[in-house]
Design a protein around this motif. Structure first.
Motif, PDB file in Angstrom:
ATOM      1  N   PRO A  82       0.811  -1.231   0.000  1.00 35.28           N
ATOM      2  CA  PRO A  82       0.000   0.000   0.000  1.00 35.28           C
ATOM      3  C   PRO A  82       0.837   1.271   0.000  1.00 35.28           C
ATOM      4  O   PRO A  82       0.495   2.245  -0.691  1.00 35.28           O
ATOM      5  CB  PRO A  82      -0.824  -0.139   1.282  1.00 35.28           C
ATOM      6  CG  PRO A  82      -0.976  -1.612   1.456  1.00 35.28           C
ATOM      7  CD  PRO A  82       0.339  -2.204   1.005  1.00 35.28           C
ATOM      8  N   SER A  83       1.942   1.299   0.749  1.00 38.00           N
ATOM      9  CA  SER A  83       2.770   2.503   0.808  1.00 38.00           C
ATOM     10  C   SER A  83       3.502   2.781  -0.499  1.00 38.00           C
ATOM     11  O   SER A  83       4.044   3.877  -0.682  1.00 38.00           O
ATOM     12  CB  SER A  83       3.795   2.375   1.945  1.00 38.00           C
ATOM     13  OG  SER A  83       4.584   1.210   1.781  1.00 38.00           O
ATOM     14  N   GLY A  84       3.506   1.824  -1.415  1.00 40.61           N
ATOM     15  CA  GLY A  84       4.166   2.024  -2.698  1.00 40.61           C
ATOM     16  C   GLY A  84       3.218   2.359  -3.827  1.00 40.61           C
ATOM     17  O   GLY A  84       3.642   2.494  -4.980  1.00 40.61           O
ATOM     18  N   LEU A  85       1.928   2.520  -3.509  1.00 34.53           N
ATOM     19  CA  LEU A  85       0.945   2.829  -4.544  1.00 34.53           C
ATOM     20  C   LEU A  85       1.097   4.267  -5.032  1.00 34.53           C
ATOM     21  O   LEU A  85       1.496   5.165  -4.283  1.00 34.53           O
ATOM     22  CB  LEU A  85      -0.470   2.641  -3.999  1.00 34.53           C
ATOM     23  CG  LEU A  85      -0.938   1.201  -3.770  1.00 34.53           C
ATOM     24  CD1 LEU A  85      -2.278   1.213  -3.048  1.00 34.53           C
ATOM     25  CD2 LEU A  85      -1.052   0.450  -5.084  1.00 34.53           C
ATOM     26  N   THR A  86       0.781   4.461  -6.281  1.00 31.66           N
ATOM     27  CA  THR A  86       0.687   5.809  -6.836  1.00 31.66           C
ATOM     28  C   THR A  86      -0.757   6.028  -7.266  1.00 31.66           C
ATOM     29  O   THR A  86      -1.568   5.107  -7.293  1.00 31.66           O
ATOM     30  CB  THR A  86       1.613   5.982  -8.053  1.00 31.66           C
ATOM     31  OG1 THR A  86       1.158   5.130  -9.116  1.00 31.66           O
ATOM     32  CG2 THR A  86       3.043   5.609  -7.690  1.00 31.66           C
ATOM     33  N   ASP A 177      18.038   3.805  -4.763  1.00 30.20           N
ATOM     34  CA  ASP A 177      18.437   4.767  -3.732  1.00 30.20           C
ATOM     35  C   ASP A 177      17.352   5.812  -3.506  1.00 30.20           C
ATOM     36  O   ASP A 177      17.158   6.286  -2.379  1.00 30.20           O
ATOM     37  CB  ASP A 177      19.746   5.461  -4.133  1.00 30.20           C
ATOM     38  CG  ASP A 177      20.953   4.553  -3.979  1.00 30.20           C
ATOM     39  OD1 ASP A 177      20.837   3.528  -3.292  1.00 30.20           O
ATOM     40  OD2 ASP A 177      22.003   4.863  -4.564  1.00 30.20           O
ATOM     41  N   GLU A 178      16.645   6.194  -4.568  1.00 30.67           N
ATOM     42  CA  GLU A 178      15.536   7.143  -4.425  1.00 30.67           C
ATOM     43  C   GLU A 178      14.387   6.529  -3.633  1.00 30.67           C
ATOM     44  O   GLU A 178      13.726   7.212  -2.837  1.00 30.67           O
ATOM     45  CB  GLU A 178      15.036   7.568  -5.808  1.00 30.67           C
ATOM     46  CG  GLU A 178      16.031   8.399  -6.602  1.00 30.67           C
ATOM     47  CD  GLU A 178      15.583   8.606  -8.040  1.00 30.67           C
ATOM     48  OE1 GLU A 178      14.562   7.990  -8.439  1.00 30.67           O
ATOM     49  OE2 GLU A 178      16.248   9.368  -8.764  1.00 30.67           O
ATOM     50  N   LEU A 179      14.156   5.238  -3.850  1.00 28.71           N
ATOM     51  CA  LEU A 179      13.059   4.561  -3.169  1.00 28.71           C
ATOM     52  C   LEU A 179      13.392   4.224  -1.728  1.00 28.71           C
ATOM     53  O   LEU A 179      12.514   4.145  -0.876  1.00 28.71           O
ATOM     54  CB  LEU A 179      12.706   3.270  -3.926  1.00 28.71           C
ATOM     55  CG  LEU A 179      12.115   3.459  -5.323  1.00 28.71           C
ATOM     56  CD1 LEU A 179      12.121   2.140  -6.088  1.00 28.71           C
ATOM     57  CD2 LEU A 179      10.686   4.001  -5.223  1.00 28.71           C
ATOM     58  N   ARG A 180      14.684   4.001  -1.444  1.00 22.74           N
ATOM     59  CA  ARG A 180      15.123   3.614  -0.096  1.00 22.74           C
ATOM     60  C   ARG A 180      16.253   4.535   0.347  1.00 22.74           C
ATOM     61  O   ARG A 180      17.402   4.110   0.461  1.00 22.74           O
ATOM     62  CB  ARG A 180      15.605   2.163  -0.097  1.00 22.74           C
ATOM     63  CG  ARG A 180      14.563   1.159  -0.529  1.00 22.74           C
ATOM     64  CD  ARG A 180      15.175  -0.206  -0.819  1.00 22.74           C
ATOM     65  NE  ARG A 180      15.908  -0.747   0.308  1.00 22.74           N
ATOM     66  CZ  ARG A 180      17.215  -0.977   0.309  1.00 22.74           C
ATOM     67  NH1 ARG A 180      17.944  -0.680  -0.740  1.00 22.74           N
ATOM     68  NH2 ARG A 180      17.810  -1.495   1.363  1.00 22.74           N
ATOM     69  N   PRO A 181      15.959   5.821   0.609  1.00 21.64           N
ATOM     70  CA  PRO A 181      17.040   6.776   0.903  1.00 21.64           C
ATOM     71  C   PRO A 181      17.739   6.521   2.224  1.00 21.64           C
ATOM     72  O   PRO A 181      18.918   6.841   2.378  1.00 21.64           O
ATOM     73  CB  PRO A 181      16.311   8.127   0.913  1.00 21.64           C
ATOM     74  CG  PRO A 181      14.887   7.782   1.243  1.00 21.64           C
ATOM     75  CD  PRO A 181      14.638   6.446   0.605  1.00 21.64           C
ATOM     76  N   HIS A 182      17.035   5.945   3.217  1.00 24.55           N
ATOM     77  CA  HIS A 182      17.626   5.742   4.543  1.00 24.55           C
ATOM     78  C   HIS A 182      17.302   4.327   5.036  1.00 24.55           C
ATOM     79  O   HIS A 182      16.381   4.142   5.847  1.00 24.55           O
ATOM     80  CB  HIS A 182      17.107   6.785   5.540  1.00 24.55           C
ATOM     81  CG  HIS A 182      17.311   8.205   5.099  1.00 24.55           C
ATOM     82  ND1 HIS A 182      18.563   8.767   4.979  1.00 24.55           N
ATOM     83  CD2 HIS A 182      16.414   9.156   4.720  1.00 24.55           C
ATOM     84  CE1 HIS A 182      18.438  10.025   4.566  1.00 24.55           C
ATOM     85  NE2 HIS A 182      17.157  10.278   4.397  1.00 24.55           N
ATOM     86  N   PRO A 183      18.024   3.332   4.570  1.00 29.61           N
ATOM     87  CA  PRO A 183      17.745   1.956   5.015  1.00 29.61           C
ATOM     88  C   PRO A 183      17.853   1.824   6.527  1.00 29.61           C
ATOM     89  O   PRO A 183      18.727   2.411   7.165  1.00 29.61           O
ATOM     90  CB  PRO A 183      18.844   1.135   4.309  1.00 29.61           C
ATOM     91  CG  PRO A 183      19.257   1.969   3.137  1.00 29.61           C
ATOM     92  CD  PRO A 183      19.121   3.392   3.593  1.00 29.61           C
ATOM     93  N   GLU A 184      16.916   1.083   7.107  1.00 31.52           N
ATOM     94  CA  GLU A 184      16.880   0.886   8.557  1.00 31.52           C
ATOM     95  C   GLU A 184      17.944  -0.107   9.021  1.00 31.52           C
ATOM     96  O   GLU A 184      18.362  -0.986   8.262  1.00 31.52           O
ATOM     97  CB  GLU A 184      15.507   0.339   8.965  1.00 31.52           C
ATOM     98  CG  GLU A 184      14.376   1.340   8.853  1.00 31.52           C
ATOM     99  CD  GLU A 184      14.253   2.201  10.092  1.00 31.52           C
ATOM    100  OE1 GLU A 184      15.177   2.176  10.932  1.00 31.52           O
ATOM    101  OE2 GLU A 184      13.242   2.905  10.207  1.00 31.52           O
ATOM    102  N   PRO A 227      -5.413  -6.063   1.706  1.00 31.15           N
ATOM    103  CA  PRO A 227      -5.518  -5.356   0.425  1.00 31.15           C
ATOM    104  C   PRO A 227      -6.017  -3.917   0.544  1.00 31.15           C
ATOM    105  O   PRO A 227      -6.628  -3.396  -0.388  1.00 31.15           O
ATOM    106  CB  PRO A 227      -6.557  -6.217  -0.308  1.00 31.15           C
ATOM    107  CG  PRO A 227      -7.510  -6.610   0.781  1.00 31.15           C
ATOM    108  CD  PRO A 227      -6.653  -6.806   2.007  1.00 31.15           C
ATOM    109  N   PHE A 228      -5.778  -3.271   1.678  1.00 32.53           N
ATOM    110  CA  PHE A 228      -6.280  -1.917   1.892  1.00 32.53           C
ATOM    111  C   PHE A 228      -5.268  -0.894   1.392  1.00 32.53           C
ATOM    112  O   PHE A 228      -4.076  -0.987   1.687  1.00 32.53           O
ATOM    113  CB  PHE A 228      -6.582  -1.701   3.377  1.00 32.53           C
ATOM    114  CG  PHE A 228      -7.464  -2.780   3.948  1.00 32.53           C
ATOM    115  CD1 PHE A 228      -8.803  -2.831   3.616  1.00 32.53           C
ATOM    116  CD2 PHE A 228      -6.949  -3.748   4.795  1.00 32.53           C
ATOM    117  CE1 PHE A 228      -9.622  -3.828   4.123  1.00 32.53           C
ATOM    118  CE2 PHE A 228      -7.755  -4.757   5.308  1.00 32.53           C
ATOM    119  CZ  PHE A 228      -9.097  -4.800   4.969  1.00 32.53           C
ATOM    120  N   ARG A 229      -5.737   0.092   0.671  1.00 37.23           N
ATOM    121  CA  ARG A 229      -4.841   1.068   0.060  1.00 37.23           C
ATOM    122  C   ARG A 229      -4.340   2.119   1.042  1.00 37.23           C
ATOM    123  O   ARG A 229      -3.252   2.663   0.877  1.00 37.23           O
ATOM    124  CB  ARG A 229      -5.548   1.759  -1.117  1.00 37.23           C
ATOM    125  CG  ARG A 229      -5.748   0.834  -2.310  1.00 37.23           C
ATOM    126  CD  ARG A 229      -6.609   1.482  -3.388  1.00 37.23           C
ATOM    127  NE  ARG A 229      -6.626   0.660  -4.595  1.00 37.23           N
ATOM    128  CZ  ARG A 229      -5.859   0.887  -5.668  1.00 37.23           C
ATOM    129  NH1 ARG A 229      -5.024   1.898  -5.672  1.00 37.23           N
ATOM    130  NH2 ARG A 229      -5.943   0.101  -6.722  1.00 37.23           N
TER     131      ARG A 229
END
Length: 321
Positions: A82-86, A177-184, A227-229
């Motif tokens: 869900p957090s990757g939806l556009t 790197d744009e998608l994961r700027p600060h890996p945990e 499946p919740f957006r």
């Protein structure tokens, strides 16, 4: 078993688990990955009599598996969280978690440093990020950065040039790197701190204890569920949603500890019915992310036994037969 089948099994079966991991990274679904590995072995068997060991068996199998995945990617929608939806996402397919037991300890690896890379390459955040790359860039990045094939070997696997591999790798790394700027900094499921966080999370749900749940989550924690957006960001909003709409009464939930994608996780039943799987991103300061996969079929997936000597699907003998 004929000599040819025995030879094929001896040459290829030891690579099955790592090929499963590779196909999962490519497509984001353990179900699809199993099908693609089976297709890989079918194709390998059909061409085995023409394989003259001019390349290593491992690179030969990866060539087949990668191209099987690329072909499949042309007709299958990208899997996301869900957090990757556009705003333009239609006909969404959801990312699925991979049981750690399906891969086990990567016994095919002798180098401890490479073992770490292999495990980290299955983390959910990375798998989710990979799905946003064009399939060919995804394959290049995995072959080069995860599997440590050379640029020449990668070009041979993909049937392209080393220049194209280098260009594709640069674009893939930049986008990731744009998608994961600060890996945990994430804890392994076996870490006592991760086990304690998972145990507290399970206790909170089973006892409908929102106050205990608040001690598990970091202040900046996020919560999402397929499946919740919609998804929540911040501990206060997460707790409000869970306490108001999810926790219910003590005894409504039963959670069984497991591990998925290198994260502590739990198989979930709601009022004795299969409900899905929840995955926690555990850090030294608490849980930073909760991802609930609301899919009852996953309960059976995580219940399937996978031992170090078992095979995810098929065998050389069934391929032959």
């Amino acid at each position: 078993m004929s000599d040819s089948v025995a030879d094929f099994a001896a040459d290829t079966e030891r690579f099955r688990r790592e090929l499963l991991a590779h196909c999962y990274r490519m497509v984001g679904s353990p179900h699809d990955a199993e099908d693609l590995v089976q297709e890989t072995y079918l194709r390998a068997w059909r061409s085995y009599d023409r394989f003259e060991h001019r390349a290593s068996v491992r690179s030969w199998l990866y060539r087949i598996a990668t191209n099987v995945c690329l072909t499949a990617s042309r007709t299958r929608p990208v899997r996301v969280l869900p957090s990757g939806l556009t705003g333009t996402d239609d006909g969404v397919s959801w990312l699925e978690p991979l049981p750690d037991a399906w891969i086990g300890d990567p016994a095919w690896i002798d180098d401890p440093a490479t073992t770490v890379v292999t495990r980290e390459s299955l983390r959910l955040a990375l798998i989710a990020g990979l799905q946003h790359l064009p399939a060919r860039q995804r394959a290049i990045l995995l072959l080069r950065d995860v599997l440590a094939f050379s640029a020449v070997e990668t070009a041979e696997i993909l049937g392209t040039t080393t220049a194209a591999v280098k260009s594709g790798l640069h674009r893939a790394r930049t986008r990731l790197d744009e998608l994961r700027p600060h890996p945990e900094e994430l804890l392994e499921p076996s870490d006592p701190r991760a086990r304690a966080l998972l145990e507290a999370y399970i206790t909170a749900f089973e006892h409908s204890d929102a106050a205990l749940l608040e001690t598990v989550l970091r202040a900046d924690a996020t919560l999402e569920a397929t499946p919740f957006r919609d998804w929540q960001s911040g501990r206060a909003d997460c707790i409000h949603l869970l306490a108001t709409h999810v926790l219910g009464a003590p005894g409504d939930w039963r959670l069984t500890p497991t591990a998925a994608n290198g994260h502590p996780a739990a198989v979930v039943h709601h009022r004795s019915r299969p409900d899905g799987v929840v995955v926690l991103e555990a850090t030294p300061t608490g849980v930073s992310r909760v991802i609930k996969f609301h899919d009852p079929t996953l309960v059976a997936v995580f219940a399937q036994p996978r031992t170090q000597n078992s095979l995810p699907s098929g065998s050389a003998s069934t391929v032959h037969g």
